[in-house]
Design a protein around this motif. Sequence first.
Motif, PDB file in Angstrom:
ATOM      1  N   GLU A  49       0.645  -1.559  -0.014  1.00 13.99           N
ATOM      2  CA  GLU A  49      -0.285   0.502  -0.060  1.00 13.99           C
ATOM      3  C   GLU A  49       0.494   1.248  -0.219  1.00 13.99           C
ATOM      4  OE1 GLU A  49      -3.095   0.152  -0.118  1.00 13.99           O
ATOM      5  OE2 GLU A  49      -3.440  -1.959  -0.053  1.00 13.99           O
ATOM      6  N   GLY A  53       0.976   4.395  -3.243  1.00 15.86           N
ATOM      7  CA  GLY A  53       0.422   5.844  -2.511  1.00 15.86           C
ATOM      8  C   GLY A  53       1.986   6.125  -2.612  1.00 15.86           C
ATOM      9  N   TRP A 238      -6.938   7.403  -4.792  1.00 20.20           N
ATOM     10  CA  TRP A 238      -6.602   6.832  -3.873  1.00 20.20           C
ATOM     11  C   TRP A 238      -8.512   5.808  -3.882  1.00 20.20           C
ATOM     12  CZ3 TRP A 238      -2.962   4.986  -0.935  1.00 20.20           C
ATOM     13  CH2 TRP A 238      -3.477   4.458  -0.430  1.00 20.20           C
ATOM     14  N   LYS A 241      -8.876   2.249  -6.044  1.00 14.57           N
ATOM     15  CA  LYS A 241      -8.456   0.964  -5.047  1.00 14.57           C
ATOM     16  C   LYS A 241      -9.748   0.827  -4.013  1.00 14.57           C
ATOM     17  CE  LYS A 241      -4.921   1.484  -2.977  1.00 14.57           C
ATOM     18  NZ  LYS A 241      -5.634   0.928  -1.590  1.00 14.57           N
ATOM     19  N   TYR A 242     -10.102   2.091  -3.747  1.00 17.13           N
ATOM     20  CA  TYR A 242     -10.839   2.175  -2.058  1.00 17.13           C
ATOM     21  C   TYR A 242     -12.133   1.378  -2.657  1.00 17.13           C
ATOM     22  CZ  TYR A 242     -12.701   3.012   2.536  1.00 17.13           C
ATOM     23  OH  TYR A 242     -13.538   3.597   3.476  1.00 17.13           O
ATOM     24  N   PRO A 375      -1.944  10.885  -0.716  1.00 19.87           N
ATOM     25  CA  PRO A 375      -1.905   9.276  -0.947  1.00 19.87           C
ATOM     26  C   PRO A 375      -1.232   9.013  -0.001  1.00 19.87           C
ATOM     27  CG  PRO A 375      -2.400  10.933  -2.300  1.00 19.87           C
ATOM     28  CD  PRO A 375      -1.482  12.273  -1.434  1.00 19.87           C
ATOM     29  N   PHE A 378      -2.268   7.675   3.471  1.00 19.93           N
ATOM     30  CA  PHE A 378      -3.305   6.710   3.536  1.00 19.93           C
ATOM     31  C   PHE A 378      -2.415   5.936   3.463  1.00 19.93           C
ATOM     32  CE2 PHE A 378      -6.539  10.274   0.650  1.00 19.93           C
ATOM     33  CZ  PHE A 378      -6.230  10.674   2.296  1.00 19.93           C
ATOM     34  N   GLY A 379      -1.506   5.395   2.616  1.00 19.91           N
ATOM     35  CA  GLY A 379      -0.793   3.954   2.752  1.00 19.91           C
ATOM     36  C   GLY A 379      -0.451   3.889   3.701  1.00 19.91           C
ATOM     37  N   ARG A 388      -9.111   0.760   5.812  1.00 20.99           N
ATOM     38  CA  ARG A 388      -9.299   0.740   5.567  1.00 20.99           C
ATOM     39  C   ARG A 388      -9.687   2.920   5.428  1.00 20.99           C
ATOM     40  NH1 ARG A 388     -11.119  -3.947   3.074  1.00 20.99           N
ATOM     41  NH2 ARG A 388      -9.776  -4.557   2.045  1.00 20.99           N
ATOM     42  N   ALA A 391      -7.779   6.611   5.815  1.00 24.85           N
ATOM     43  CA  ALA A 391      -7.896   7.727   4.963  1.00 24.85           C
ATOM     44  C   ALA A 391      -8.789   8.548   4.974  1.00 24.85           C
ATOM     45  CB  ALA A 391      -7.715   7.132   3.957  1.00 24.85           C
TER      46      ALA A 391
END
Length: 767
Positions: A49, A53, A238, A241-242, A375, A378-379, A388, A391
């Motif tokens: 991840e 990112g 993002w 993929k989310y 991003p 987030f990862g 998840r 984020a």
Amino acid sequence: MANTATEFEKRKQYSVLAMNTLAFTVNFAVWTMFAVIGIKIKSELALNETEFGLLVATPILTGSLVRLPLGLLTDRFGGRVVYFIQMILVAIATYGLAFADQYWQYLAIGLCVGLAGGSFAIGIAYTSAWFQKERQGTALGIFGAGNAGAALNIFVAPLIIVALGWRAVPTIYSVSMLVMAVVFWFFTYPDPQIEGRRKSGNLPTLADQLAPLRDIRVWRHGLAYFFVFGGFVALALWLPKYYIAEYGLELTTAAFISLFFILPSGLIRALGGWFSDKWGGDTVTWWVFWVSLICLFFLSYPATTFTVHRISGDITFDLSVSVFFFTFLIFIVGIAQGIGKASVYRSLADEYPRNMGSVGGLVGVIGGLGGFSLPIMFGIAADATDVRSSAFMLMYAVLAGVMIWSWRTTRQERLEMLEGDPEYREQVIREEVLAAVQRRHSWLRDWRPEDEAFWEETGRGVALRNLIFSMPPLLLSFAVWMVWSVVVVELPRIGFQFTTSELFWLAAAPGLSGAALRLLYSFVVPVFGGRNWTIFSTASLLIPTLWMSLAVQDPGTDYVVFVVIALLCGLGGGNFSASMANISFFFPKRMQGTALGWNAGVGNLGVGLVQALVPLVIYVGAFTIMGGEAQTYVDQGVVSEVWLQNAGFIWVPLILAATIAAAWGMNNIRGARATFGEQVVIFRRKHAWLLAWLYTGTFGSFIGFAAAFPILLSALFPESGAAKWAFIGPLAGPWSARSGGGCPIALAVPGSPSGISPSWWWRRSAC
């Protein structure tokens, strides 16, 4: 900059604006293409991840850092030349991406492709130079709508991948960029600001261009842009993929649904510019912050299961944000960020009209760094917490920090202004004292709707605003009042052993309590104030809706509990009397029929709305946050799942929103105050009793039949499915209420189910 006809020739203005916007759209599509092809690269190279990112954020880094130098070059040489060269360089870098096959190569070429993101600094300065100050907000908003290039990428790239493979994407994008550069050159014109400075020999030095960057306001606007633009770019990268990871969607489906965030956010920017021209950039930006903060709170909530240990046994609740509700919330965030992107730059255009290249470039750098760093964060957050939705927790924290810092710096700026200008300080103090008094009481002290001059100058706008903000609470009141007419049909199907007679009593109970409360509520507005009572009465609807949502999930709930909840739903019925009494005070007598007709008509629509909407949300549980497990039943061999609790949960956010809106948009009227004793004189007037009798035949038949019709259809025709069409009559009837206004109409249709002539009920004149 001189404001001459030559410099601001409309044909040239519109041509430059169109080409700027189109070029920015193509650049933005190229800049964000890793959001789609990055998923394929991640799969090929087995990236984690954090590595993913970093991959999608690498072009964002370059696009952010080059914005300041590109802005400075634009101020010095003009947007036409700089924009053309920039697009040629981006096309070359993008073409080379098709030949990379190692992770470091993707990162290196991604840095070069990131030059596409710098197009914003060029376009914002070039567009600003072609428009007058009073039109810059709208013009910059239209240009900024080029953010929709991210949506274009999300839509086009998956189609190219399916047809030709992912490596065809950079090749096609490169050719498109070259074509765009050529078209741009032939349909644009030299920057009028630069031409004027060249003729006068007054070209800015580098020191002049960099001087505004020491101003704290620039950094405050930059931090706001970090969220509205950086957050937008980060989520655009993002989201596909989310959706895939959280909801198990395919790539094409995830990319398509992401458009509900990306496309509106880009297109709404033009409207955001108009809002900023009308109300001011800073004001609009703060509204963007608050709306986003509320949505991010719900988006941050991870899927959770918790158990309540009761005396009679445990009950388990599963709380999660469904894909539909998630998409709705992310749509609202996208709209808010799109408006915020325009409002921030409208503030810059006001404060730094001659330095939009450098100032806009720096703010763009800060915003772009948000698109780069978020991003990656987030990862890291997902890897560290294994949650998840972390984020969105991170986004919430970032926004809260931005708001606190912006408030503190704005306050400091204001204090410095007050200390430096004593006259301005005294003026502000006087205005704030008056405003504070008005806010504290929220009462209108001098209300004269029958005075023509007062009505035209002041009264009409205030009255219409109160009418508009009164309608949603009344509509929701009717919806809550009638929700049992739909719920009782489903109770036997999920295990409740109630007789048909008991079900009819449940459907009728809200009508009984609502009728009784209407009498009481008729007297409360003069005592407590219309605004105050609307806030209280609307918020009170949360009690029966939340209680019902919990009760229907337990098949062991006693019938008496349901009767109490049904009686509490009568709170919605009582609200009608208070709402109509309140609105009548705002309008002159000659307009009360129309005003009250609209208020009642929109309110009555709640009956049809609840009978149309509730069957949808209870059979499709994903429409809301599922506050519990589904109930299962078998009907003619077909197994169905229902979320009957959603019949109550669906109204909770709407009730909260309507309550807040009423507190913000409504007023009390000081002259309308009266004690209960002063109002009971109505019981000695024969016309009040005659009108009550007529209203029993009109509205009474409408609401009674509407409440009983679904359960009646279900009992008489159990296999026909006719009950699902019960909403048609209640939904159509209220429209006639808008036109009612006097005795002839009421006497002509005493049995009409539409509730016609509601204004007549409130008029003091007789037939």
